[in-house]
Design a protein around this motif. Structure first.
Motif, short mmCIF file in Angstrom:
data_model
loop_
_atom_site.label_atom_id
_atom_site.label_comp_id
_atom_site.label_asym_id
_atom_site.label_seq_id
_atom_site.Cartn_x
_atom_site.Cartn_y
_atom_site.Cartn_z
N ALA A 592 0.86 -1.25 0.02
CA ALA A 592 0.00 -0.03 -0.03
C ALA A 592 0.90 1.32 0.13
O ALA A 592 0.74 2.08 -0.97
N LYS A 593 1.76 1.23 0.75
CA LYS A 593 2.76 2.40 0.61
C LYS A 593 3.36 2.56 -0.56
O LYS A 593 3.84 3.65 -1.07
N ASP A 596 1.40 4.17 -3.01
CA ASP A 596 1.39 5.52 -2.72
C ASP A 596 2.66 6.40 -3.19
O ASP A 596 2.37 7.29 -3.88
N ASP A 597 3.75 5.92 -2.96
CA ASP A 597 5.06 6.32 -3.35
C ASP A 597 5.10 6.34 -4.84
O ASP A 597 5.83 7.28 -5.41
N CYS A 599 2.80 6.86 -7.08
CA CYS A 599 2.03 7.90 -7.53
C CYS A 599 2.64 9.09 -7.11
O CYS A 599 2.88 10.23 -8.18
N LYS A 600 3.14 9.34 -6.04
CA LYS A 600 3.91 10.42 -5.74
C LYS A 600 5.18 10.74 -6.55
O LYS A 600 5.68 11.91 -7.06
N TRP A 644 -5.69 -1.73 -7.62
CA TRP A 644 -5.45 -0.73 -6.72
C TRP A 644 -6.55 -0.06 -6.56
O TRP A 644 -7.61 -0.05 -7.17
N ASP A 645 -6.46 0.62 -5.54
CA ASP A 645 -7.45 1.70 -5.09
C ASP A 645 -7.81 2.83 -6.24
O ASP A 645 -6.75 3.18 -6.98
N GLN A 648 -5.60 6.13 -6.18
CA GLN A 648 -4.30 5.73 -6.80
C GLN A 648 -4.01 5.52 -8.37
O GLN A 648 -3.01 6.14 -8.76
N ARG A 651 -4.52 8.98 -9.94
CA ARG A 651 -3.17 9.81 -9.99
C ARG A 651 -2.16 9.34 -10.87
O ARG A 651 -1.52 10.35 -11.59
#
Length: 918
Positions: A592-593, A596-597, A599-600, A644-645, A648, A651
């Motif tokens: 999950a992290k 998100d990373d 996407c960032k 994925w969500d 996310q 993005r």
């Protein structure tokens, strides 16, 4: 008349001469001497030389008196008047006045001796002040008196001895003057005229020897060794011919100096014979002077300049040790000892060490000059650290430092400590680079000795970090942790220390400690990410992919997803992205992290690419880089859209659109077409994700914002879709049209949820152009589930029904259901529309019969009965006309029902049973 005039002229000259002498005396006595005096003096000196004896005879006493007064005055004012030329000229002028007084009357022998003494003193003074032309005037006049006195019969033994001494002094001055005039040939000639040494009295011999010694030294300074040896040997011979008891107390020093200089000149001469003579002189000096420092130093020079290296270093060491133990320590002597210790070290570092240790422990410990101790200790360290001859270096140095710590009240000064640790650090680095970790540790521990207490916290931290590196080199993780535990708090927090602790954490499989170290390094005040890059490499070497990812992310965070000039940012971002994607694919606990990373990272990459494209000079994001980021963000988003969500994935796809927008306008047409198609796919994916987010969102504000964003995405799709649809063919074209139709349905839903009722009609009309009949069922369902006003809903549903019947009249069940819904709405709000709809149903049912299709019986029966019931309602409210109209429509529909006119008969009977109002 002529002789009288000449006599008068000479009288006037003599008068001016005496007047100037008086004026000079008055000026110097009153302190009003002016600058032109030296020039005036030179002129009057020339006048004094030119005056004849007869002219001065009448004024002899005045000349003698004035000359004596000026002579005495010159001696008196020599400390107050700084003009040496004036003083020399004044002495010569005074002497010439005395000379005139003596010459004009042929005075007594005593006066001749007196004037000769004055001339010799004047000459000597002028030679000493390098006023050689003035000295030459005085010496030439001295020659007259010396010759005169030698030819006169002197009966008194004392006068005879005095004349002999003055004559020898005269010759000595002639030799000195010739030397100062660079006329050594004349000096040699003058020396040949001196009486043999046996005839020289001690004082004259000593003065002559001193002059010859000075000449010899000047030749040494000019590196004229043969001439130097010649004059020095002559000087020694002059003194050797005298009895030392008869000479002054300084004669012994002079003789020693002569021998010393002679030996040095012979040593410089260089041939074997000269070296033998030099050693003979040294032996003689040793006998005469013993362990005198100058003699011992001369021995060292001779030993050190042996061209054949016949003498052993032991001889040199022995002499130097005697100097160390006996010499009075001054700055000069100390520097000399250190100099020769360095020379001995070039032959034998071990012996040099012995000498330095003796100097330090026997002479310097407890001495007031603490800087000497430091200098010797640093020299010892330099000797140790730059030589390979020592076996037990560390032990010897440790004992020496312990001795210093025990017997000295002061530790090394910061400057000396710094110098010492520079030397030790070089040895540490050498051993560490050679992977001799134990030796490097030993040198580090030595550098941390208490004697180096002024090394400072930074240097101590540096040494402790090197100890940790050595422990890591030996794979001793426990030792590395132990050293870290011994560090001060400030050194522990140092980023360099945290980097080493990070290495320890990686090797001990301690992810929490590793993360803590990375956080500390990242939070350091400076913007340099070198240590973070090093952490990445360490994680790579250990094979810890998770830590590699974490380290790279810290680097990007450190620079706010930028990078320094020397780092290629796109490469850094790509590398990090690949590792993060691999992390997700491995299904680790941090998925999950990691998502998100990712996407960032792509969002930051898009931001940096946009900034970079604005700067043509530093544009790191080439076309290839943009293509990599846009393709991978899209492919990853497409691949992950079901896993994925949705937020996310959205993005990621939005980042792809940002990259596409950065492509230059000058790219090829084929590339533009490909980018346009990719952008349409991104829009479709974004629209699909946004509608999912909107439907699943409980918060109304966020839900509506998602719908609003959805409409913007559909608008963007519209801009590019038509050109691509016209360009494509076959399945690709059909697929794009299907995506377009789907997005229109999403747009219709968004408009309905946003209550943008005016947009519904435009979306329906736009859907007609695509010719996709399947969309209308969705539009109808959206319409029915919306909060649209009745008129809008009726109008819209009627429009959908009309279009559907026009383009797709095969699905009668679906159409009948919509009609029933629309009829229900219109029945309560718009009876006119309801009546029109009944006419439309009748028409549709007739058409179905002709086309062998059946209008759904239950739907038709429901419409028939509902219409008839509505007619009864009108009847009850005494609206007979409306009742008849609605009843007739119900009967018309009943005829179309496929029930054998049963429903029609029933309704017909009920209708006929109604009683009408008149």
């Amino acid at each position: 008349m002529t002789p009288i005039l000449k006599h008068t002229e000479k009288e006037n000259r003599l008068h001016k001469l005496l007047a100037f002498a008086k004026h000079l005396e008055v000026s110097l006595t009153s302190g009003t001497a002016i600058a032109p005096f030296p020039a005036d003096l030179h002129r009057e000196i020339d006048n004094a030389i030119a005056i004849q004896n007869a002219a001065a005879a009448s004024r002899r006493a005045e000349l003698d008196k004035q000359g004596t007064r000026l002579w005495n005055l010159a001696s008196k004012v020599k400390n107050s008047v700084k003009d040496e030329e004036l003083l020399c000229s004044m002495r010569v002028f005074a002497f010439l006045l005395l000379d005139c007084a003596q010459r004009c009357t042929h005075g007594t022998t005593a006066n001749d001796i007196r004037v000769l003494k004055s001339s010799l003193r004047t000459s000597k003074y002028c030679i000493g002040q390098r006023r050689l032309s003035l000295a030459e005037i005085a010496i030439e006049r001295a020659a007259v008196y010396e010759e005169k006195l030698k030819n006169e019969r002197v009966t008194s033994p004392d006068e005879k001895q005095l004349v002999s001494r003055l004559s020898n002094e005269y010759m000595t001055l002639r030799i000195a003057l010739a030397w100062r005039q660079d006329r050594l040939d004349l000096a040699k000639l003058m020396f040949a005229r001196v009486d043999s040494a046996n005839d020289l009295e001690p004082a004259s011999a000593e003065e002559l020897a001193d002059t010859l010694f000075e000449i010899g030294k000047s030749q040494i300074n000019g590196s004229r060794w043969a001439d130097a040896i010649h004059w020095l040997e002559k000087a020694y011979d002059v003194l050797a011919g005298q009895s030392l008891e008869a000479l002054s107390s300084n004669a012994g020093e002079l003789q020693t100096s002569i021998l010393h200089s002679t030996a040095r000149a012979l040593m410089k001469e260089g041939d074997e014979g000269s070296r033998t003579k030099a050693w003979n002189i040294v032996r003689q000096l040793t006998i005469n002077c013993g362990d005198r420092l100058a003699v011992l130093l001369l021995k060292l020079d001779l030993l050190g300049t042996d061209p054949d290296q016949i003498t052993s270093p032991q001889d040199y060491c022995h002499v130097l040790q005697r100097i160390v133990r006996t010499a009075h320590l001054t700055d000069s002597n100390f520097k000399t000892i250190i100099h020769h210790a360095h020379k001995l070290r070039s032959r034998s570092p071990l012996m040099a060490h012995e000498v330095l240790v003796i100097l330090l422990t026997e002479r310097l410990l407890g001495a007031e000059e603490h800087k000497w101790q430091e200098k010797v200790l640093v020299t010892i360290l330099w000797n140790f650290t730059t030589s390979t001859e020592f076996l037990d270096i560390l032990s010897s140095l440790d004992k020496l430092l312990d001795t210093l710590a025990a017997r000295s009240t002061n530790t090394l000064s910061p400057a000396a400590t710094h110098a010492a640790q520079i030397l030790l650090w070089k040895r540490i680095e050498t051993n560490y680079n050679q992977q001799a970790y134990e030796a490097a540790e030993g040198w580090c521990q030595l550098s941390l000795h208490a004697e180096f207490g002024n090394s400072g916290a930074l240097n101590i931290g540096k040494l402790q970090r090197k100890l940790i590196l050595c422990a890591l080199g030996r794979s001793d993780i426990g030792k590395a942790r132990e050293i870290y535990g011994q560090m001060s708090t400030s050194n522990k927090k140092d980023p360099s220390t945290q980097y080493l602790l990070y290495k320890v954490a990686l090797r001990s499989r301690d992810p929490d400690l590793a993360t803590e170290c990375l956080d500390t390094i990242c939070n350091a005040s400076d913007k340099d990410a070198t240590l973070l890059y090093a952490c990445v490499l360490e994680a790579q070497q250990v094979g810890d992919q998770s830590q590699m990812v974490t380290s790279l992310q810290r680097v990007l965070q450190k620079y706010d997803y930028s990078a320094p000039n020397e780092v290629h940012l796109p490469a850094l971002l790509r590398c990090t992205a690949r590792l993060l994607i691999r992390e997700v694919e491995n299904s680790s606990s941090q998925v999950a992290k990691a998502i998100d990373d990712i996407c960032k990272l792509f969002e930051a990459a898009a931001t940096q690419a946009k900034a970079s494209r604005r700067d043509a000079v530093t544009n790191d994001f080439s076309l290839a880089e943009l293509d990599w980021f846009s393709r991978n963000s899209y492919n990853l988003g497409l691949k992950a859209c079901t896993k994925w969500d949705p937020g996310q994935t959205l993005r990621l796809v939005q980042s792809c659109i940002k990259f596409i927008d950065l492509y230059p306008a000058t790219v090829d047409t084929s590339v533009v077409a490909d980018l346009s198609l990719r952008r349409l796919f991104c829009d479709f994916l974004c629209g699909s994700l946004l509608v999912v987010l909107a439907r699943n969102e409980d918060k109304v504000e966020e839900q509506l914002q998602n719908y609003l964003n959805l409409r913007k995405v559909v608008d963007d799709f519209r801009k590019h879709a038509k050109d691509q649809i016209n360009r494509l063919e076959g399945g690709a074209r059909d697929d794009l049209q299907h995506k377009y139709s789907t997005l229109l349905a999403f747009d219709y839903e968004a408009a309905a949820r946003l209550k943008a009722w005016t947009s519904l009609d435009s979306v329906i009309k736009e859907s007609q152009e695509l010719g996709d009949p399947n969309i209308y069922e969705t539009l109808a369902d959206i319409t029915l589930s919306s909060e649209a006003p009745s008129d809008i809903m009726i109008k819209t549903l009627q429009q959908i029904i009309n279009i559907t019947w026009q383009y797709d009249n095969t699905n009668i069940d679906k159409l009948a259901r919509w009609i029933r819904c629309l009829f229900s709405l219109a029945l309560t709000s718009n009876t006119e529309t309801a009546e029109q709809l009944l006419n439309q149903v009748a028409s549709i049912a007739e058409s179905c019969r002709k086309q062998a299709m059946v209008y759904p019986a239950e739907e038709l029966e429901w419409l028939t009965t509902t219409t008839f019931n509505r007619a009864i309602d009108f009847y009850c409210s005494s609206q007979d006309a409306a009742c008849r109209r609605w009843a007739e429509r119900a009967l018309g529909l009943a005829v179309l029902c496929d029930d054998g006119v049963q429903l029609h008969e029933v309704l017909q009977g009920k209708y006929q049973g109604l009683a009408w109002h008149e």
